[in-house]
Write an enzyme that holds these catalytic residues in place. Structure first.
Site, PDB file in Angstrom:
ATOM      1  N   SER A   2      43.015  36.633  51.494  1.00 34.72           N
ATOM      2  CA  SER A   2      42.292  37.552  52.313  1.00 34.72           C
ATOM      3  C   SER A   2      41.117  38.096  51.456  1.00 34.72           C
ATOM      4  O   SER A   2      41.093  38.154  50.475  1.00 34.72           O
ATOM      5  CB  SER A   2      43.221  38.815  52.685  1.00 34.72           C
ATOM      6  OG  SER A   2      42.448  39.965  52.981  1.00 34.72           O
ATOM      7  N   GLU A  31      40.154  40.936  51.650  1.00 29.61           N
ATOM      8  CA  GLU A  31      40.634  42.204  50.994  1.00 29.61           C
ATOM      9  C   GLU A  31      40.560  42.213  49.873  1.00 29.61           C
ATOM     10  O   GLU A  31      40.786  43.341  48.808  1.00 29.61           O
ATOM     11  CB  GLU A  31      41.717  42.701  51.735  1.00 29.61           C
ATOM     12  CG  GLU A  31      41.489  43.392  53.129  1.00 29.61           C
ATOM     13  CD  GLU A  31      40.635  44.442  53.529  1.00 29.61           C
ATOM     14  OE1 GLU A  31      40.584  45.647  52.330  1.00 29.61           O
ATOM     15  OE2 GLU A  31      39.957  44.691  54.293  1.00 29.61           O
ATOM     16  N   TYR A  42      48.470  46.039  50.287  1.00 26.05           N
ATOM     17  CA  TYR A  42      48.303  44.679  51.074  1.00 26.05           C
ATOM     18  C   TYR A  42      47.451  43.794  50.124  1.00 26.05           C
ATOM     19  O   TYR A  42      47.848  42.588  50.086  1.00 26.05           O
ATOM     20  CB  TYR A  42      47.663  44.770  52.366  1.00 26.05           C
ATOM     21  CG  TYR A  42      47.192  43.719  53.071  1.00 26.05           C
ATOM     22  CD1 TYR A  42      47.976  42.574  53.561  1.00 26.05           C
ATOM     23  CD2 TYR A  42      45.820  43.311  53.282  1.00 26.05           C
ATOM     24  CE1 TYR A  42      47.439  41.555  54.304  1.00 26.05           C
ATOM     25  CE2 TYR A  42      45.238  42.072  53.691  1.00 26.05           C
ATOM     26  CZ  TYR A  42      46.282  41.507  54.106  1.00 26.05           C
ATOM     27  OH  TYR A  42      45.792  40.173  54.841  1.00 26.05           O
TER      28      TYR A  42
END
Length: 342
Positions: free
Chosen positions: A124, A126, A157
């Site tokens: 990801s 992120e 996450y």
């Protein structure tokens, strides 16, 4: 060819399953046992795929399904994938998003077919957090992320995704497993989960239209409208996943559009698509939707994927937004018999 998809019931899993079926694959989807059906995204292809009960957090379950199904390719799209939820459920997020990947890699390692299985992991954007590179643009310095940008995760996450990302690299280097990661920037679609801001917006718009533009309709409550994301369509991104696995050498790639837009700009296009130029009276800023640690800016540069794989996105940001709005307007109308069209 046979492929196992962990996370087949999600947005990406459903599009990937469709793509693999089109290419002649035998597709096996792994799903957890739940008391209510989670198969709505893949109902239309259920007769063509095999669904196997399993849980990515259960190492025995993962190992057993890989041995029994003997796949050529494994795609891991399973995760606790909502950033906001990860602050409220950090242990679950870690067990599913990081621990699950370790279970798959170990299962491949001890399967007796280590050299015959190709593995894809969904990483990801992120993971970059607040970090970015700089390059000179026409009028200003441009901030961006690519494969060389240092990681600085800002949520449980993102931390779990980064651990999984490093596990893939480690098992590739240490055991010779064909394992690759796609560092996926935000990708949306008509099948996006309703907790994500893009789908939250378009679903609300669909319900507003279905209400007959009711002036008493409850406001759309959002958080940081200035956050900027590199948004693409999931259909394009699953094609990138498949292309990574087909390459002769496993590697990690940024998958992005190379463009960034704010939540405000998403709102602009979405509301204009239903004939509203000024949406300010419809939206309320609610502090509840601000995150403890926010990632304000993401812009991916997919030059490596384009150069090595020949991959590039085909669906524009505007097309993405309009497709999502159209889908949610139609869905809301179908739920209102008085508004159904003949």
């Amino acid at each position: 060819m046979k492929a196992i998809i962990f996370g087949i019931t999600g947005q990406d899993g459903s599009y990937l399953a469709e793509l693999l079926l089109e290419k002649g694959y035998e597709v096996v989807g792994i799903t957890r046992r739940v008391s209510v059906s989670t198969l709505n995204r893949i109902n239309h292809i259920l007769p063509k795929i095999k669904i196997v009960e399993g849980d990515i957090t259960d190492a025995f379950s993962v190992s057993n399904v890989i041995k029994e199904e003997a796949p050529d390719e494994i795609y891991n799209l399973a995760a606790q994938s909502h950033v906001g939820t990860s602050f409220k459920q950090p242990s679950l997020t870690w067990d599913v998003t990081a621990g699950g990947v370790l279970n798959i890699l170990e299962a491949i390692r001890y399967s007796g077919r280590k050299d015959d299985i190709k593995f894809y992991q969904a990483s990801s954007s992120e993971m970059f957090g607040k970090n970015y590179n700089l390059r000179e643009g026409l009028a200003e310095m441009i901030k961006y992320q690519d494969e060389k940008t240092p990681f600085m995760p800002q949520s449980p996450y993102a931390i779990a995704k980064l651990a999984a990302h490093h596990l893939v690299r480690n098992y590739r280097d240490s055991y010779g497993i064909f394992a690759c990661s796609g560092i996926l920037f935000n990708h949306e679609s008509e099948r996006r989960g309703e907790k994500f801001v893009t789908r939250k917006i378009t679903k609300w718009i669909g319900e507003l239209v279905a209400s007959g533009m009711d002036t008493e309709f409850p406001a759309l409550r959002l958080g940081n409208l200035d956050a900027k994301r590199d948004w693409g369509h999931a259909e394009d991104y699953v094609r990138g996943m498949w292309e990574m696995v087909q390459h002769e050498t496993p590697n990690d790639y940024v998958v992005a559009t190379g463009e960034t837009y704010s939540v405000r700009e998403f709102l602009d296009i979405a509301f204009k698509h239903i004939g509203i130029d000024d949406w300010n009276d419809f939206v309320v800023i609610d502090p509840e939707f601000y995150r403890p640690a926010e990632v304000d800016y993401l812009l991916g540069i997919p030059a490596k994927a384009k150069r090595v794989l020949g991959w590039e996105p085909q669906i524009s940001f505007e097309q993405l937004v309009e497709r999502m709005v159209d889908s949610d307007v139609e869905e809301a109308r179908l739920q209102r018999p008085d508004l159904q069209r003949l």
